[in-house]
Design a protein around this motif. Structure first.
Motif, mmCIF file in Angstrom:
data_model
loop_
_atom_site.group_PDB
_atom_site.id
_atom_site.type_symbol
_atom_site.label_atom_id
_atom_site.label_comp_id
_atom_site.label_asym_id
_atom_site.label_seq_id
_atom_site.Cartn_x
_atom_site.Cartn_y
_atom_site.Cartn_z
ATOM 1 N N PRO A 255 16.016 -1.270 4.939
ATOM 2 C CA PRO A 255 15.384 -1.811 3.643
ATOM 3 C C PRO A 255 14.712 -3.526 4.379
ATOM 4 O O PRO A 255 15.509 -3.701 5.182
ATOM 5 C CB PRO A 255 16.517 -2.593 2.913
ATOM 6 N N TYR A 256 13.493 -3.038 3.553
ATOM 7 C CA TYR A 256 12.454 -4.247 4.086
ATOM 8 C C TYR A 256 12.337 -5.092 2.781
ATOM 9 O O TYR A 256 12.344 -4.270 1.430
ATOM 10 C CB TYR A 256 11.286 -3.830 4.714
ATOM 11 N N THR A 257 11.874 -6.062 3.154
ATOM 12 C CA THR A 257 11.143 -6.585 1.699
ATOM 13 C C THR A 257 9.980 -7.552 1.367
ATOM 14 O O THR A 257 9.753 -7.778 2.996
ATOM 15 C CB THR A 257 12.378 -7.788 1.211
ATOM 16 N N LEU A 258 8.953 -7.835 0.986
ATOM 17 C CA LEU A 258 7.591 -7.424 1.415
ATOM 18 C C LEU A 258 6.850 -8.831 0.444
ATOM 19 O O LEU A 258 7.515 -8.777 -0.121
ATOM 20 C CB LEU A 258 6.871 -6.736 1.299
ATOM 21 N N LYS A 259 6.453 -9.921 1.261
ATOM 22 C CA LYS A 259 5.629 -10.915 0.532
ATOM 23 C C LYS A 259 4.759 -10.552 0.215
ATOM 24 O O LYS A 259 3.777 -10.023 0.399
ATOM 25 C CB LYS A 259 6.270 -12.237 1.270
ATOM 26 N N ARG A 260 4.060 -10.338 -1.445
ATOM 27 C CA ARG A 260 2.887 -10.829 -1.747
ATOM 28 C C ARG A 260 2.105 -11.844 -1.132
ATOM 29 O O ARG A 260 2.405 -12.968 -1.566
ATOM 30 C CB ARG A 260 2.751 -10.475 -3.537
ATOM 31 N N THR A 261 1.204 -12.079 -0.684
ATOM 32 C CA THR A 261 0.000 -12.950 0.070
ATOM 33 C C THR A 261 -1.251 -12.810 -0.856
ATOM 34 O O THR A 261 -1.559 -11.772 -1.103
ATOM 35 C CB THR A 261 -0.358 -13.077 1.452
ATOM 36 N N PRO A 262 -1.901 -13.475 -0.867
ATOM 37 C CA PRO A 262 -3.100 -13.243 -1.727
ATOM 38 C C PRO A 262 -4.436 -13.151 -0.773
ATOM 39 O O PRO A 262 -5.452 -14.111 -0.132
ATOM 40 C CB PRO A 262 -3.347 -15.219 -1.677
ATOM 41 N N VAL A 263 -4.155 -11.779 -0.131
ATOM 42 C CA VAL A 263 -4.749 -11.069 0.988
ATOM 43 C C VAL A 263 -5.347 -9.523 0.078
ATOM 44 O O VAL A 263 -4.592 -8.825 0.483
ATOM 45 C CB VAL A 263 -5.101 -11.102 1.656
ATOM 46 N N PHE A 264 -6.559 -9.129 0.459
ATOM 47 C CA PHE A 264 -6.792 -7.809 -0.375
ATOM 48 C C PHE A 264 -7.780 -6.983 0.943
ATOM 49 O O PHE A 264 -8.673 -7.851 1.915
ATOM 50 C CB PHE A 264 -7.557 -7.464 -1.742
ATOM 51 N N ALA A 265 -7.340 -5.645 1.000
ATOM 52 C CA ALA A 265 -8.587 -4.993 1.940
ATOM 53 C C ALA A 265 -8.886 -3.718 0.684
ATOM 54 O O ALA A 265 -7.951 -3.475 0.539
ATOM 55 C CB ALA A 265 -7.142 -4.663 3.615
ATOM 56 N N VAL A 266 -10.024 -3.491 1.458
ATOM 57 C CA VAL A 266 -10.708 -2.263 0.742
ATOM 58 C C VAL A 266 -10.572 -1.729 1.776
ATOM 59 O O VAL A 266 -11.086 -1.425 2.862
ATOM 60 C CB VAL A 266 -12.184 -2.427 0.543
ATOM 61 N N VAL A 267 -9.327 -0.127 1.849
ATOM 62 C CA VAL A 267 -9.536 0.726 2.979
ATOM 63 C C VAL A 267 -9.740 2.279 2.372
ATOM 64 O O VAL A 267 -9.490 2.704 0.864
ATOM 65 C CB VAL A 267 -7.843 0.799 3.068
ATOM 66 N N GLU A 268 -10.388 2.992 3.286
ATOM 67 C CA GLU A 268 -10.208 4.195 2.874
ATOM 68 C C GLU A 268 -8.940 5.728 3.266
ATOM 69 O O GLU A 268 -9.053 5.211 4.741
ATOM 70 C CB GLU A 268 -11.614 4.811 3.813
ATOM 71 N N ILE A 269 -9.120 6.243 2.194
ATOM 72 C CA ILE A 269 -8.077 7.518 2.769
ATOM 73 C C ILE A 269 -8.372 8.478 1.694
ATOM 74 O O ILE A 269 -8.880 7.987 0.838
ATOM 75 C CB ILE A 269 -6.968 6.838 2.770
#
Lengths: 174, 123
Positions: free
Chosen positions: A48-62
């Motif tokens: 199990p993991y917890t994730l911190k929300r950082t003020p960083v974004f990426a535009v990713v292509e899937i």
């Protein structure tokens, strides 16, 4: 037993289509092979993991779609082949990065940047009913369709720093 | 049962169309046909919406949608309209960075023609 003629015809058709595609290839895609593969497996999630929300974004292509993602986002993309639940995946095609202090614009992608994600689920979408009716001709057709999706939990965006190092911190680090 | 399924799909319809099978059946069939058609139209409508949003945001920075998209294409920036509209809404500074990039590249060519983008009417 396929007829030779059939084979020749399909050969010719392939070449015609290929040359047409070459002719109308826009500057958007100089070569599909120049861009890195969209995703690659990178290990498994241990627990199990917890994730911190950082003020960083990426535009990713899937797949054919682009998404604006940050950490701890859940993204439903077209089914990814060759991955199972709890696999870690790196998404290599990053078109843009942004943080509070800087924006990185890729042309078309940002080199050395990637987004790590974990496969949360491989599911079927809700059923849509595909119904065709030809009026006054006593003809109707009903089909159900469920699209296969992969739920990706975004773990981290790599390639940009979320906090700008102040000159004092940089001096201490040096 | 087929009838039960049709009445299930007819929930929310008006009057006898939701209760009486003889009225509900053609209503549901029409609804399903519209749903098929509109799943395709939705994609068109969303793109129109994105373009409107991008145009509004670009004009706030003094650039027209057409020039912005042309500039992005020339710069080989492959961000699509859906994400551009999201950036315009939620990441205004990043959107401004894209607009400034386009303006910077166009400044090189505009120096030859000597015309501003939005014209004297809009400031």
């Amino acid at each position: 037993m396929e007829s030779r003629l059939g084979l020749l015809r399909s050969d010719f058709a392939g070449q015609a289509i290929q040359s047409a595609r070459q002719a109308c290839r826009s500057i958007y895609s100089d070569a599909e092979d120049d861009l890195p593969r969209q995703y690659s497996k990178a290990g498994r999630v241990d627990g199990p993991y917890t994730l911190k929300r950082t003020p960083v974004f990426a535009v990713v292509e899937i797949g054919p779609t682009q998404y604006k993602v940050s950490a701890d986002d859940l993204v439903y993309a077209e089914k990814l082949k060759g991955v199972t639940v709890n696999d870690k995946v790196t998404l290599n095609r990053v078109l843009m990065l942004g943080s509070r202090y800087e924006t990185v614009i890729g042309r078309p992608i940002v080199p050395e940047a990637f987004v790590s994600a974990a496969v949360e689920e491989q599911i079927l979408d809700g059923k849509v009913l595909v119904f065709h009716k030809r009026r006054r001709k006593n003809s109707k057709k009903m089909k159900g369709h469920r699209q296969e999706l992969t739920g990706l939990r975004i773990l981290e965006v790599h390639g940009i720093e979320s906090e700008q190092a102040t000159p004092a911190e940089e001096a201490i680090a040096a | 049962m087929r009838k039960e399924r049709i009445l299930e799909l007819a929930k929310g319809f008006r009057g006898r169309r939701k209760n009486c099978i003889r009225v509900a059946r053609p209503a549901v069939e029409k609804a399903l046909v519209y749903a098929f058609r509109d799943r395709r139209q939705k994609k068109r409508d969303m793109r129109t919406l994105w373009i409107q949003r991008i145009s509004a945001a670009a004009r706030e920075h003094g650039v027209k949608y057409s020039n912005l998209m042309h500039g992005l294409q020339q710069d080989n920036i492959m961000i699509n309209r859906k994400v551009l509209s999201e950036l315009a809404m939620y990441e205004p500074y990043s959107f401004q960075a894209l607009v400034d990039q386009v303006k910077f590249m166009r400044a090189g060519t505009a120096a030859l023609s000597g015309s501003s983008d939005l014209g004297p009417a809009l400031a």
